[in-house]
Design a protein around this motif. Structure first.
Motif, PDB file in Angstrom:
ATOM      1  N   MET A   1       0.819  -1.190   0.000  1.00 26.45           N
ATOM      2  CA  MET A   1       0.000   0.000   0.000  1.00 26.45           C
ATOM      3  C   MET A   1       0.866   1.259   0.000  1.00 26.45           C
ATOM      4  O   MET A   1       0.499   2.249  -0.603  1.00 26.45           O
ATOM      5  N   ALA A   2       1.994   1.191   0.669  1.00 33.04           N
ATOM      6  CA  ALA A   2       2.867   2.363   0.731  1.00 33.04           C
ATOM      7  C   ALA A   2       3.366   2.753  -0.657  1.00 33.04           C
ATOM      8  O   ALA A   2       3.458   3.939  -0.977  1.00 33.04           O
ATOM      9  N   LEU A   3       3.681   1.752  -1.481  1.00 32.41           N
ATOM     10  CA  LEU A   3       4.142   2.039  -2.839  1.00 32.41           C
ATOM     11  C   LEU A   3       3.051   2.719  -3.653  1.00 32.41           C
ATOM     12  O   LEU A   3       3.319   3.676  -4.388  1.00 32.41           O
ATOM     13  N   ALA A   4       1.812   2.264  -3.525  1.00 33.06           N
ATOM     14  CA  ALA A   4       0.696   2.879  -4.262  1.00 33.06           C
ATOM     15  C   ALA A   4       0.513   4.331  -3.833  1.00 33.06           C
ATOM     16  O   ALA A   4       0.285   5.209  -4.673  1.00 33.06           O
ATOM     17  N   ARG A   5       0.619   4.602  -2.546  1.00 32.57           N
ATOM     18  CA  ARG A   5       0.485   5.987  -2.070  1.00 32.57           C
ATOM     19  C   ARG A   5       1.614   6.855  -2.606  1.00 32.57           C
ATOM     20  O   ARG A   5       1.391   7.998  -3.012  1.00 32.57           O
ATOM     21  N   LEU A   6       2.827   6.316  -2.628  1.00 31.95           N
ATOM     22  CA  LEU A   6       3.971   7.055  -3.160  1.00 31.95           C
ATOM     23  C   LEU A   6       3.784   7.348  -4.650  1.00 31.95           C
ATOM     24  O   LEU A   6       4.024   8.470  -5.103  1.00 31.95           O
ATOM     25  N   GLU A   7       3.328   6.363  -5.412  1.00 31.16           N
ATOM     26  CA  GLU A   7       3.076   6.566  -6.840  1.00 31.16           C
ATOM     27  C   GLU A   7       2.015   7.633  -7.063  1.00 31.16           C
ATOM     28  O   GLU A   7       2.140   8.467  -7.957  1.00 31.16           O
ATOM     29  N   LEU A   8       0.961   7.610  -6.248  1.00 32.87           N
ATOM     30  CA  LEU A   8      -0.096   8.611  -6.373  1.00 32.87           C
ATOM     31  C   LEU A   8       0.447  10.004  -6.058  1.00 32.87           C
ATOM     32  O   LEU A   8       0.188  10.954  -6.794  1.00 32.87           O
ATOM     33  N   ARG A   9       1.194  10.128  -4.989  1.00 26.92           N
ATOM     34  CA  ARG A   9       1.768  11.437  -4.635  1.00 26.92           C
ATOM     35  C   ARG A   9       2.649  11.968  -5.767  1.00 26.92           C
ATOM     36  O   ARG A   9       2.601  13.151  -6.103  1.00 26.92           O
ATOM     37  N   LYS A  10       3.460  11.097  -6.337  1.00 25.90           N
ATOM     38  CA  LYS A  10       4.341  11.493  -7.433  1.00 25.90           C
ATOM     39  C   LYS A  10       3.527  11.954  -8.639  1.00 25.90           C
ATOM     40  O   LYS A  10       3.823  12.991  -9.237  1.00 25.90           O
ATOM     41  N   ALA A  11       2.488  11.199  -9.001  1.00 20.41           N
ATOM     42  CA  ALA A  11       1.644  11.576 -10.138  1.00 20.41           C
ATOM     43  C   ALA A  11       0.973  12.920  -9.888  1.00 20.41           C
ATOM     44  O   ALA A  11       0.939  13.781 -10.776  1.00 20.41           O
ATOM     45  N   LEU A  12       0.438  13.125  -8.697  1.00 20.67           N
ATOM     46  CA  LEU A  12      -0.230  14.391  -8.385  1.00 20.67           C
ATOM     47  C   LEU A  12       0.739  15.570  -8.508  1.00 20.67           C
ATOM     48  O   LEU A  12       0.375  16.623  -9.035  1.00 20.67           O
ATOM     49  N   ALA A  13       1.959  15.394  -8.027  1.00 17.66           N
ATOM     50  CA  ALA A  13       2.953  16.471  -8.130  1.00 17.66           C
ATOM     51  C   ALA A  13       3.280  16.760  -9.593  1.00 17.66           C
ATOM     52  O   ALA A  13       3.328  17.932  -9.999  1.00 17.66           O
ATOM     53  N   GLU A  14       3.465  15.721 -10.391  1.00 14.07           N
ATOM     54  CA  GLU A  14       3.773  15.908 -11.812  1.00 14.07           C
ATOM     55  C   GLU A  14       2.626  16.576 -12.560  1.00 14.07           C
ATOM     56  O   GLU A  14       2.853  17.332 -13.500  1.00 14.07           O
ATOM     57  N   TRP A  15       1.405  16.280 -12.161  1.00 21.25           N
ATOM     58  CA  TRP A  15       0.224  16.811 -12.847  1.00 21.25           C
ATOM     59  C   TRP A  15      -0.229  18.161 -12.304  1.00 21.25           C
ATOM     60  O   TRP A  15      -1.213  18.728 -12.757  1.00 21.25           O
ATOM     61  N   GLY A  16       0.449  18.686 -11.290  1.00 16.78           N
ATOM     62  CA  GLY A  16       0.050  19.962 -10.705  1.00 16.78           C
ATOM     63  C   GLY A  16      -1.231  19.861  -9.888  1.00 16.78           C
ATOM     64  O   GLY A  16      -1.960  20.839  -9.745  1.00 16.78           O
ATOM     65  N   LEU A  17      -1.484  18.677  -9.328  1.00 16.66           N
ATOM     66  CA  LEU A  17      -2.707  18.456  -8.548  1.00 16.66           C
ATOM     67  C   LEU A  17      -2.396  18.141  -7.086  1.00 16.66           C
ATOM     68  O   LEU A  17      -3.178  17.478  -6.403  1.00 16.66           O
ATOM     69  N   SER A  18      -1.287  18.646  -6.583  1.00 20.85           N
ATOM     70  CA  SER A  18      -0.897  18.362  -5.199  1.00 20.85           C
ATOM     71  C   SER A  18      -1.924  18.833  -4.186  1.00 20.85           C
ATOM     72  O   SER A  18      -1.982  18.308  -3.071  1.00 20.85           O
ATOM     73  N   VAL A  19      -2.754  19.802  -4.555  1.00 21.54           N
ATOM     74  CA  VAL A  19      -3.797  20.278  -3.648  1.00 21.54           C
ATOM     75  C   VAL A  19      -4.771  19.155  -3.287  1.00 21.54           C
ATOM     76  O   VAL A  19      -5.416  19.197  -2.247  1.00 21.54           O
ATOM     77  N   LEU A  20      -4.839  18.120  -4.115  1.00 22.73           N
ATOM     78  CA  LEU A  20      -5.741  16.983  -3.866  1.00 22.73           C
ATOM     79  C   LEU A  20      -5.074  15.871  -3.056  1.00 22.73           C
ATOM     80  O   LEU A  20      -5.724  14.871  -2.741  1.00 22.73           O
ATOM     81  N   GLU A  21      -3.799  16.022  -2.728  1.00 19.71           N
ATOM     82  CA  GLU A  21      -3.022  14.920  -2.157  1.00 19.71           C
ATOM     83  C   GLU A  21      -3.630  14.308  -0.902  1.00 19.71           C
ATOM     84  O   GLU A  21      -3.768  13.085  -0.817  1.00 19.71           O
TER      85      GLU A  21
END
Length: 133
Positions: free
Chosen positions: A1-21
């Motif tokens: 689960m930790a890897l999935a959360r890390l992947e999601l955080r990385k994608a959000l940062a790349e997409w400029g959607l960190s406000v949704l993190e």
């Protein structure tokens, strides 16, 4: 689960959607926990996560091998569990369940948007009330 959360955080940062993190990571955690507890997991039937973006929005998907649909319930105040879908419903703009294409099981998805997050985080006007619906 930790890897999935890390992947999601990385994608959000790349997409400029960190406000949704914060909301996105909590939703992902709840959906993965439900899949781990209730779904069939075998070497052939793994749990998969997918993330998609659109203009100012995110879709989180959790795929599993069980065809049983989750049933939201009102959590017992004394219970230690049973609040997962309640939280998903509160944090997501929309969520649902669909059949998987070409494989047994289902996909549970949740949509979040920057606009929806802003609306949920804005205090109600004086004399008004908050809520979605």
């Amino acid at each position: 689960m930790a890897l999935a959360r890390l992947e999601l955080r990385k994608a959000l940062a790349e997409w400029g959607l960190s406000v949704l993190e914060d909301s996105a990571v909590l939703i992902l955690s709840e959906l993965l926990t439900n899949a781990g507890v209730h779904a069939k997991v075998t070497p052939e039937q793994t749990i998969e996560t997918r993330y998609f973006r659109s203009s100012g929005a995110l879709r989180i998907e959790v795929h599993d091998g069980s065809e049983a649909c989750p049933l939201p319930r009102v959590p017992d105040p004394e219970a230690l569990n049973g609040r997962g879908l309640f939280l998903v419903d509160a944090l997501a703009d929309a969520w649902g369940v669909a059949e998987r294409t070409g494989r047994p099981g289902k996909v549970i998805w949740a949509d979040l948007s920057v606009q929806g997050a802003a609306e949920r985080n804005t205090p109600p006007a004086e004399g008004g009330r908050s809520g979605r619906g």
